[in-house]
Design a protein around this motif. Sequence first.
Motif, PDB file in Angstrom:
ATOM      1  N   VAL A 191       0.830  -1.207   0.000  1.00  0.00           N
ATOM      2  CA  VAL A 191       0.000   0.000   0.000  1.00  0.00           C
ATOM      3  C   VAL A 191       0.864   1.256   0.000  1.00  0.00           C
ATOM      4  N   SER A 192       1.845   1.309   0.885  1.00  0.00           N
ATOM      5  CA  SER A 192       2.674   2.510   0.978  1.00  0.00           C
ATOM      6  C   SER A 192       3.494   2.731  -0.289  1.00  0.00           C
ATOM      7  N   LYS A 193       3.950   1.647  -0.912  1.00  0.00           N
ATOM      8  CA  LYS A 193       4.719   1.778  -2.151  1.00  0.00           C
ATOM      9  C   LYS A 193       3.843   2.335  -3.267  1.00  0.00           C
ATOM     10  N   ARG A 194       2.624   1.842  -3.392  1.00  0.00           N
ATOM     11  CA  ARG A 194       1.739   2.341  -4.455  1.00  0.00           C
ATOM     12  C   ARG A 194       1.408   3.814  -4.262  1.00  0.00           C
ATOM     13  N   PHE A 195       1.137   4.212  -3.012  1.00  0.00           N
ATOM     14  CA  PHE A 195       0.823   5.622  -2.773  1.00  0.00           C
ATOM     15  C   PHE A 195       2.055   6.497  -2.943  1.00  0.00           C
ATOM     16  N   ASP A 196       3.197   6.031  -2.459  1.00  0.00           N
ATOM     17  CA  ASP A 196       4.413   6.835  -2.565  1.00  0.00           C
ATOM     18  C   ASP A 196       4.826   7.026  -4.020  1.00  0.00           C
ATOM     19  N   THR A 197       4.654   5.999  -4.835  1.00  0.00           N
ATOM     20  CA  THR A 197       4.968   6.117  -6.266  1.00  0.00           C
ATOM     21  C   THR A 197       4.075   7.176  -6.911  1.00  0.00           C
ATOM     22  N   TRP A 198       2.779   7.126  -6.592  1.00  0.00           N
ATOM     23  CA  TRP A 198       1.862   8.154  -7.115  1.00  0.00           C
ATOM     24  C   TRP A 198       2.274   9.531  -6.639  1.00  0.00           C
ATOM     25  N   LEU A 199       2.641   9.637  -5.378  1.00  0.00           N
ATOM     26  CA  LEU A 199       2.992  10.938  -4.811  1.00  0.00           C
ATOM     27  C   LEU A 199       4.213  11.520  -5.514  1.00  0.00           C
ATOM     28  N   GLN A 200       5.244  10.732  -5.687  1.00  0.00           N
ATOM     29  CA  GLN A 200       6.445  11.235  -6.353  1.00  0.00           C
ATOM     30  C   GLN A 200       6.154  11.603  -7.806  1.00  0.00           C
ATOM     31  N   ASP A 201       5.413  10.755  -8.506  1.00  0.00           N
ATOM     32  CA  ASP A 201       5.061  11.058  -9.899  1.00  0.00           C
ATOM     33  C   ASP A 201       4.248  12.348  -9.981  1.00  0.00           C
ATOM     34  N   THR A 202       3.328  12.528  -9.065  1.00  0.00           N
ATOM     35  CA  THR A 202       2.483  13.718  -9.061  1.00  0.00           C
ATOM     36  C   THR A 202       3.291  14.978  -8.789  1.00  0.00           C
ATOM     37  N   LEU A 203       4.197  14.907  -7.851  1.00  0.00           N
ATOM     38  CA  LEU A 203       4.979  16.088  -7.485  1.00  0.00           C
ATOM     39  C   LEU A 203       5.975  16.489  -8.561  1.00  0.00           C
ATOM     40  N   ARG A 204       6.188  15.609  -9.541  1.00  0.00           N
ATOM     41  CA  ARG A 204       7.071  15.939 -10.677  1.00  0.00           C
ATOM     42  C   ARG A 204       6.297  16.540 -11.857  1.00  0.00           C
ATOM     43  N   LEU A 205       4.994  16.613 -11.754  1.00  0.00           N
ATOM     44  CA  LEU A 205       4.197  17.179 -12.845  1.00  0.00           C
ATOM     45  C   LEU A 205       4.411  18.686 -12.966  1.00  0.00           C
ATOM     46  N   SER A 206       3.898  19.265 -14.035  1.00  0.00           N
ATOM     47  CA  SER A 206       3.917  20.721 -14.176  1.00  0.00           C
ATOM     48  C   SER A 206       3.130  21.339 -13.028  1.00  0.00           C
ATOM     49  N   PRO A 207       3.382  22.601 -12.688  1.00  0.00           N
ATOM     50  CA  PRO A 207       2.713  23.195 -11.523  1.00  0.00           C
ATOM     51  C   PRO A 207       1.198  23.062 -11.540  1.00  0.00           C
ATOM     52  N   ALA A 208       0.554  23.384 -12.652  1.00  0.00           N
ATOM     53  CA  ALA A 208      -0.905  23.323 -12.699  1.00  0.00           C
ATOM     54  C   ALA A 208      -1.407  21.887 -12.552  1.00  0.00           C
ATOM     55  N   GLU A 209      -0.739  20.944 -13.239  1.00  0.00           N
ATOM     56  CA  GLU A 209      -1.141  19.538 -13.144  1.00  0.00           C
ATOM     57  C   GLU A 209      -0.910  19.014 -11.724  1.00  0.00           C
ATOM     58  N   ARG A 210       0.188  19.410 -11.126  1.00  0.00           N
ATOM     59  CA  ARG A 210       0.516  18.966  -9.765  1.00  0.00           C
ATOM     60  C   ARG A 210      -0.547  19.417  -8.774  1.00  0.00           C
ATOM     61  N   THR A 211      -0.901  20.682  -8.842  1.00  0.00           N
ATOM     62  CA  THR A 211      -1.903  21.213  -7.920  1.00  0.00           C
ATOM     63  C   THR A 211      -3.234  20.486  -8.075  1.00  0.00           C
TER      64      THR A 211
END
Length: 273
Positions: A191-211
């Motif tokens: 569970v933590s790996k799946r969420f952490d992977t999403w979190l890191q991928d999300t935080l690397r998005l462009s500013p508008a997409e990230r927000t």
Amino acid sequence: MATHAARLPTFFISHGGGPWPWMAGMVEGPYAALAHSLRRLAADTGGQPRAILMLSAHWEAPAFTVQSHPQPGMIYDYYGFPEHTYRIHYSAPGNPELAAQVVQLLRAADLPATVDPQRGYDHGMYTPMAVAYPAADMPVVQLSLLQNLDPATHLQLGRALAPLRDEGVLLIGSGLSYHNLRAFGPAAADVSKRFDTWLQDTLRLSPAERTQALLNWENAPAARQAHPREEHLLPLFFAVGAAEEEPMHVVYHEDDFMGGVAASSFRFGSPAG
């Protein structure tokens, strides 16, 4: 407002559990990687802060509330730890002037804000700061979550307080990237790996997409398994909101924290200097 030599970055840090720096074998053992990252915090910041403003997952209030005591006391907000951990003391000074400035900025942004002249430091502050600033000579002011736990409002909180970065105030959100105490250690690995992977991928998005993705965080893989209640995630929204156009850097990550948890900490923006 006074200016500073360079804009400071912001941080979201995973602070670990209870008073671990004061427990035998923790810093060198299961907390070694997290401790190493916290020891680097000053270098990762770059310029020398004049103070730290920390949003802690362990304080919720009806309005955003700021410590205003010049020398806050201690709150031992944990249970079942060794007796000596209820006598520890981290003697960092407060900063009433900064507290008043925070309230002014929040009210100007139409966010509810007040001060608490009695509130002490909770372990979301002193546990990581005892490792990052062991001399306890850095002024620290704690800020509460808003008890409605609304993600958009905590992004607005960061936006409202972003000007402090140009005045030598280091903004830190202190929580945990995974916080489900009913499923920790090996039971948390998938569970933590799946969420952490999403979190890191999300935080690397462009500013508008990230927000936008963060605002929809409950749709992330294993979101509510990783955070049954979001108080340990919302300090991230504060850090992102205060550096909304700036890139993310992973400053701590491991996949086997406490025997199986994927956990991370992040910096937003580049070191000052």
